[in-house]
Design a protein around this motif. Structure first.
Motif, PDB file in Angstrom:
ATOM      1  N   PRO B  88       0.812  -1.220   0.000  1.00 59.43           N
ATOM      2  CA  PRO B  88       0.000   0.000   0.000  1.00 59.43           C
ATOM      3  C   PRO B  88       0.847   1.273   0.000  1.00 59.43           C
ATOM      4  CG  PRO B  88      -0.792  -1.528   1.675  1.00 59.43           C
ATOM      5  CD  PRO B  88       0.471  -2.114   1.123  1.00 59.43           C
ATOM      6  N   ARG B  89       2.012   1.196   0.620  1.00 58.99           N
ATOM      7  CA  ARG B  89       2.923   2.342   0.613  1.00 58.99           C
ATOM      8  C   ARG B  89       4.327   1.808   0.809  1.00 58.99           C
ATOM      9  NH1 ARG B  89       0.660   5.818   4.297  1.00 58.99           N
ATOM     10  NH2 ARG B  89      -0.093   7.201   2.678  1.00 58.99           N
ATOM     11  N   GLU B  90       5.246   2.247  -0.030  1.00 60.20           N
ATOM     12  CA  GLU B  90       6.625   1.799   0.173  1.00 60.20           C
ATOM     13  C   GLU B  90       7.615   2.815  -0.400  1.00 60.20           C
ATOM     14  OE1 GLU B  90       7.979  -1.719  -2.009  1.00 60.20           O
ATOM     15  OE2 GLU B  90       6.279  -1.470  -3.355  1.00 60.20           O
ATOM     16  N   THR B  91       8.816   2.759   0.132  1.00 61.98           N
ATOM     17  CA  THR B  91       9.883   3.622  -0.366  1.00 61.98           C
ATOM     18  C   THR B  91      10.562   2.912  -1.529  1.00 61.98           C
ATOM     19  OG1 THR B  91      10.229   4.500   1.839  1.00 61.98           O
ATOM     20  CG2 THR B  91      12.024   4.803   0.274  1.00 61.98           C
ATOM     21  N   MET B  92      10.688   3.617  -2.659  1.00 59.08           N
ATOM     22  CA  MET B  92      11.299   3.000  -3.834  1.00 59.08           C
ATOM     23  C   MET B  92      12.794   3.283  -3.913  1.00 59.08           C
ATOM     24  SD  MET B  92       8.292   3.789  -6.577  1.00 59.08           S
ATOM     25  CE  MET B  92       8.604   2.404  -7.666  1.00 59.08           C
ATOM     26  N   CYS B 274      -6.643  -4.351  -8.974  1.00 58.22           N
ATOM     27  CA  CYS B 274      -6.316  -2.939  -9.245  1.00 58.22           C
ATOM     28  C   CYS B 274      -4.854  -2.654  -8.909  1.00 58.22           C
ATOM     29  CB  CYS B 274      -7.206  -2.016  -8.417  1.00 58.22           C
ATOM     30  SG  CYS B 274      -8.800  -1.688  -9.182  1.00 58.22           S
ATOM     31  N   PHE B 275      -4.182  -1.954  -9.781  1.00 57.44           N
ATOM     32  CA  PHE B 275      -2.748  -1.734  -9.572  1.00 57.44           C
ATOM     33  C   PHE B 275      -2.338  -0.267  -9.622  1.00 57.44           C
ATOM     34  CE2 PHE B 275      -3.501  -3.304 -13.973  1.00 57.44           C
ATOM     35  CZ  PHE B 275      -3.417  -2.077 -14.618  1.00 57.44           C
ATOM     36  N   CYS B 276      -3.271   0.674  -9.693  1.00 60.58           N
ATOM     37  CA  CYS B 276      -2.870   2.078  -9.831  1.00 60.58           C
ATOM     38  C   CYS B 276      -2.174   2.585  -8.579  1.00 60.58           C
ATOM     39  CB  CYS B 276      -4.087   2.944 -10.135  1.00 60.58           C
ATOM     40  SG  CYS B 276      -4.561   2.813 -11.867  1.00 60.58           S
ATOM     41  N   HIS B 277      -1.192   3.430  -8.800  1.00 65.43           N
ATOM     42  CA  HIS B 277      -0.461   3.996  -7.671  1.00 65.43           C
ATOM     43  C   HIS B 277      -0.036   5.418  -8.006  1.00 65.43           C
ATOM     44  CE1 HIS B 277       2.729   2.260 -10.252  1.00 65.43           C
ATOM     45  NE2 HIS B 277       3.330   3.396  -9.948  1.00 65.43           N
ATOM     46  N   ALA B 278       0.339   6.150  -6.977  1.00 66.00           N
ATOM     47  CA  ALA B 278       0.868   7.502  -7.146  1.00 66.00           C
ATOM     48  C   ALA B 278       2.260   7.530  -6.532  1.00 66.00           C
ATOM     49  CB  ALA B 278      -0.042   8.506  -6.443  1.00 66.00           C
ATOM     50  N   GLU B 279       3.092   8.402  -7.038  1.00 68.56           N
ATOM     51  CA  GLU B 279       4.434   8.529  -6.466  1.00 68.56           C
ATOM     52  C   GLU B 279       4.629   9.934  -5.938  1.00 68.56           C
ATOM     53  OE1 GLU B 279       7.474   7.028  -9.127  1.00 68.56           O
ATOM     54  OE2 GLU B 279       6.169   5.344  -9.680  1.00 68.56           O
ATOM     55  N   SER B 280       5.403  10.043  -4.864  1.00 66.50           N
ATOM     56  CA  SER B 280       5.659  11.357  -4.280  1.00 66.50           C
ATOM     57  C   SER B 280       7.001  11.313  -3.564  1.00 66.50           C
ATOM     58  CB  SER B 280       4.550  11.724  -3.294  1.00 66.50           C
ATOM     59  OG  SER B 280       4.509  10.777  -2.252  1.00 66.50           O
ATOM     60  N   ASP B 289      17.931  14.871   2.909  1.00 62.43           N
ATOM     61  CA  ASP B 289      17.598  13.502   2.512  1.00 62.43           C
ATOM     62  C   ASP B 289      16.184  13.492   1.972  1.00 62.43           C
ATOM     63  OD1 ASP B 289      19.809  11.895   4.105  1.00 62.43           O
ATOM     64  OD2 ASP B 289      18.934  13.378   5.482  1.00 62.43           O
ATOM     65  N   SER B 290      15.916  12.529   1.128  1.00 60.46           N
ATOM     66  CA  SER B 290      14.539  12.396   0.673  1.00 60.46           C
ATOM     67  C   SER B 290      14.249  10.949   0.314  1.00 60.46           C
ATOM     68  CB  SER B 290      14.298  13.294  -0.542  1.00 60.46           C
ATOM     69  OG  SER B 290      12.923  13.284  -0.868  1.00 60.46           O
ATOM     70  N   GLU B 291      12.998  10.580   0.479  1.00 65.60           N
ATOM     71  CA  GLU B 291      12.565   9.247   0.078  1.00 65.60           C
ATOM     72  C   GLU B 291      11.546   9.393  -1.037  1.00 65.60           C
ATOM     73  OE1 GLU B 291      11.058   7.023   3.336  1.00 65.60           O
ATOM     74  OE2 GLU B 291      13.064   6.811   4.236  1.00 65.60           O
ATOM     75  N   HIS B 292      11.642   8.506  -2.018  1.00 59.15           N
ATOM     76  CA  HIS B 292      10.657   8.499  -3.093  1.00 59.15           C
ATOM     77  C   HIS B 292       9.639   7.404  -2.795  1.00 59.15           C
ATOM     78  CE1 HIS B 292       9.184   9.559  -7.051  1.00 59.15           C
ATOM     79  NE2 HIS B 292       9.026   8.266  -7.287  1.00 59.15           N
ATOM     80  N   LEU B 293       8.398   7.810  -2.628  1.00 59.26           N
ATOM     81  CA  LEU B 293       7.367   6.883  -2.169  1.00 59.26           C
ATOM     82  C   LEU B 293       6.416   6.502  -3.288  1.00 59.26           C
ATOM     83  CD1 LEU B 293       6.206   8.722   1.087  1.00 59.26           C
ATOM     84  CD2 LEU B 293       7.848   6.841   0.929  1.00 59.26           C
ATOM     85  N   ARG B 294       5.899   5.297  -3.150  1.00 62.12           N
ATOM     86  CA  ARG B 294       4.803   4.877  -4.019  1.00 62.12           C
ATOM     87  C   ARG B 294       3.672   4.442  -3.103  1.00 62.12           C
ATOM     88  NH1 ARG B 294       5.619  -0.105  -8.127  1.00 62.12           N
ATOM     89  NH2 ARG B 294       5.873  -1.499  -6.358  1.00 62.12           N
ATOM     90  N   GLU B 295       2.456   4.851  -3.424  1.00 59.26           N
ATOM     91  CA  GLU B 295       1.327   4.406  -2.623  1.00 59.26           C
ATOM     92  C   GLU B 295       0.121   4.146  -3.513  1.00 59.26           C
ATOM     93  OE1 GLU B 295       0.925   7.638   0.192  1.00 59.26           O
ATOM     94  OE2 GLU B 295      -0.354   8.771  -1.177  1.00 59.26           O
ATOM     95  N   TRP B 296      -0.807   3.340  -2.998  1.00 58.48           N
ATOM     96  CA  TRP B 296      -2.007   3.011  -3.753  1.00 58.48           C
ATOM     97  C   TRP B 296      -2.739   4.287  -4.130  1.00 58.48           C
ATOM     98  CZ3 TRP B 296      -4.791  -1.348  -0.471  1.00 58.48           C
ATOM     99  CH2 TRP B 296      -4.038  -2.531  -0.560  1.00 58.48           C
ATOM    100  N   ALA B 302      -9.087  12.534  -6.947  1.00 54.78           N
ATOM    101  CA  ALA B 302      -8.913  13.711  -7.804  1.00 54.78           C
ATOM    102  C   ALA B 302      -7.522  13.731  -8.440  1.00 54.78           C
ATOM    103  CB  ALA B 302      -9.156  14.977  -6.993  1.00 54.78           C
ATOM    104  N   GLY B 303      -6.531  13.270  -7.682  1.00 53.55           N
ATOM    105  CA  GLY B 303      -5.164  13.336  -8.182  1.00 53.55           C
ATOM    106  C   GLY B 303      -4.923  12.415  -9.366  1.00 53.55           C
TER     107      GLY B 303
END
Ligand code: SF4
Ligand code: SF4
Ligand code: SF4
Lengths: 263, 372
Positions: B88-92, B274-280, B289-296, B302-303
């Motif tokens: 559901p949410r992970e750091t890529m 369903c496989f759609c996800h958003a990245e942030s 530092d920064s982490e690149h996240l992917r989440e459902w 709306a996004g």
């Protein structure tokens, strides 16, 4: 390079949202290294007239004095960011707007009502000045506040959270309390940001982060009625902490009758 | 090919769990938690939902206890296999800035400490897994999914207790688990007919004390599955609604369902395919530092349809239509079949009880073909 300056102003509120900064622990020290905190009474820094890059405003506008003061905050600040439900959507105190009962309540509650100089209405900051960014929640989510600060320091407006609480509820693998126990959850119309805190503890969301984008309040109202909520309770679900947010205001008023207590 | 391995007495079920633990798996199985049957870490058979059954309807899920010695007398709860593989949410990946201002990017190792063994998987979820494999392995080659998928061991249970919301028989994906697992179990009162479907499955069976299966047991198991298929009363009008739906983009029903739909995204989140996800990006407060996240994400949010400067699908009508026309229609172009495996989760877990089969039937009413 000069550090950006910030101020944290308080209006009619409980101070809970400012605590998002004070409770940040180590991050507060990091923040103090990144910005020049010019006014923040809770942290013991007082310079109300300071000119700053970013002003965070907690609380609704509820007195004559506050109407004047919020204008000065606007004049003295490059960006104004509202902090929490009161500043963004009126807060609990804005319930007095619903049926012009301000004076009746004042007389009933205070021993010396003559000393209480409040306006008939408590309003969100945006009713008085231009607001650049709004942070929702009662209280705000500390991590969300710091993430917004970071983005403002990068020179961009923070990303707006669009999703409804249901989305976060599912990402957290919480089990839907509306489906398993018929609780009148407001998650399907409420903006996420809290991390689905209430559903994760088996409670129904009570909409403290205000309306999400593109809400279907009619469909939820109908569902709440189907769960057995009388109109007074449906109205209360919408007209609670964020009653001045237009989508909730309108939805609540469709079920609200002035003066009604319990059906 | 699934092959009968033998009969495992109920008293010996623990040996199956022990065997999986001994082989180094993290064992996941169904347990009752938060008023639902959820997948959790288990090590004892006592943790299984013995005597529980479920009552599912559009927008409603209730557990109750019945007088049965069985542990799998229920249909799927809200959790599918999906969250274990498509997190559901992970750091890529991560990035850090050193004192000279140089950026150092680093990968995240998605390999789990232990491979998962999931006990109790149903046919619909195996079909969904095959679809997620198509997407994450064949189509986009996703290393995060792949790392978790690699060692996955699956113990299926043929589904003799479909919920009222189930319609796997009409999509052709259940109730019998026919492929995609390592072991499959028929649950009977006194134990389990164990079938092995992979070399790893056979190897696990070697460590179990299995008896011969008699014809009565075989018959009871098969009868239960035929009955389970017959009990399902929901169905899609056809297994291929591609042309049917795409020819009806202006059907008035889209507006009608939009008036009931909250656009909350619960359906897409519980849907096992369903496989759609958003990245942030999530930078630290000091910006170093920064982490690149992917989440459902969901086609209801709306996004999801926000392109640079404009919203492609501003109305709920368009979002619901996107969900249905993709899931039941354009999946055929993408993956050669419909994206629906008939698990019924989107019906049960929709807060307002919108029923995908009712909507599809209303929109494609004139294309209904006889179910086999
Ligand atoms: S518990 Fe509330 S927020 Fe969570 S999925 Fe259900 S309705 Fe949505
Ligand atoms: S569309 Fe609904 S019934 Fe079909 S697989 Fe997804 S959740 Fe299950
Ligand atoms: S169909 Fe139901 S679950 Fe899906 S978005 Fe609409 S209200 Fe939410």
């Amino acid at each position: 390079m000069n550090k950006p300056s910030i101020a944290v102003h308080k209006f009619s509120s409980c101070d809970g949202c400012q605590l998002a900064f004070l409770n940040a622990g180590e991050e507060l020290l990091t923040l103090a290294g990144l910005v020049d905190i010019r006014h923040f009474l809770e942290a013991g820094v007082a310079d109300e007239q300071a000119r700053v890059d970013i002003a965070f405003v907690e609380g609704s506008i509820s007195t004559d004095e506050e109407v004047e003061r919020i204008r000065r905050v606007r004049e003295n600040s490059t960006l104004v960011v509202t902090l929490g439900a009161c500043a963004t959507a009126g807060g609990l105190q804005a319930l007095r707007n619903l049926d012009d009962s301000h004076t009746a309540w004042k007389n009933a509650v205070y021993a010396q009502p003559a000393f209480i100089r409040t306006l008939d209405r408590a309003e969100p900051v945006s009713a008085h000045i231009k607001v650049d960014f709004q942070l929702w929640g009662c209280p705000v989510n500390g991590r969300q506040v710091l993430a917004a600060v970071r983005q403002l320091l990068f020179g961009v407006l923070p990303a707006v959270v669009h999703d409804k609480v249901c989305m976060e509820c599912k990402r957290q693998q919480a089990v839907c309390v509306m489906v398993t126990s018929g609780k009148p959850c407001m998650g399907p119309v409420t903006r996420t940001g809290c991390g689905a805190l209430c559903p994760r503890f088996g409670r129904d969301c009570y909409a403290c982060f205000g309306p999400a984008d593109d809400v279907n309040t009619d469909a939820l109202s109908q569902r709440l009625e189907g769960l057995g909520l009388p109109p007074a309770d449906v109205a209360r679900r919408f007209l609670f902490i964020t009653s001045q947010a237009p989508a909730f205001h309108a939805a609540g008023l469709r079920h609200y009758r002035p003066g009604f207590v319990d059906d | 090919m699934i092959k009968e391995a033998g009969f495992l007495a109920r008293a010996d079920l623990q040996t199956l769990l022990d065997r999986l633990h001994d082989l180094g798996y993290r064992v996941i199985g169904p347990v009752v938690d938060d008023a639902a049957i959820l997948y959790r870490d288990i090590d004892r058979v006592e943790q299984l939902p013995l005597g529980y059954t479920d009552d599912q309807a559009p927008g409603s899920y209730r557990l109750s206890q019945v007088d049965t010695p069985r542990c799998f007398a229920w249909a799927d709860g809200p959790h599918a296999l999906k969250p274990f593989l498509f997190a559901p949410r992970e750091t890529m990946w991560q990035v850090a800035r050193d004192s000279d201002g140089r950026l150092a990017f680093s990968a995240v190792d998605p390999r789990p400490a232990k491979a998962l063994a999931v006990v109790g998987v149903r046919a619909c979820d195996l079909a969904a897994l095959a679809l997620q494999d198509r997407h994450f392995l064949d189509h986009v080659n996703d290393p995060y999914y792949e790392a978790r998928r690699a060692g996955l061991f699956l113990v299926a249970v043929h589904c003799a207790y479909p919920a009222d919301t189930c319609f796997c028989a009409s999509t052709g994906d259940g109730p019998r688990a026919t492929t995609g697992c390592d072991l499959a179990l028929h649950e009977l009162d006194d134990g389990f007919i164990v079938e092995a479907a992979s070399p790893r499955g056979h190897a696990v069976c070697d460590g179990l004390s299995l008896r011969a299966i008699d014809d009565d047991q075989r018959r009871a198991a098969n009868d239960a599955l035929s009955e389970a298929a017959h009990r399902q009363f929901r169905r899609l009008p056809s297994t291929d609604l591609h042309n049917g739906l795409l020819a009806r983009l202006d059907h008035p029903r889209w507006e009608q369902v939009a008036s009931r739909c909250l656009a909350c995204g619960s359906c897409t989140s519980v849907c096992p395919t369903c496989f759609c996800h958003a990245e942030s990006d999530a930078p630290s407060l000091d910006g170093n530092d920064s982490e690149h996240l992917r989440e459902w994400d969901s086609c209801f949010s709306a996004g999801h349809a926000q392109l640079h400067g404009f919203q492609v699908r501003p109305e709920i009508r368009q979002r619901y239509r996107q969900w249905l026309t993709h899931k039941l229609g354009s999946w055929h172009e993408q993956y050669g079949r419909s994206g629906c495996v008939g698990c019924g989760r989107c019906i049960t877990w929709c807060p307002v009880g919108i029923d995908i089969t009712a909507e599809a039937n209303a929109i494609c009413a004139d294309t209904i073909e006889e179910a086999p």
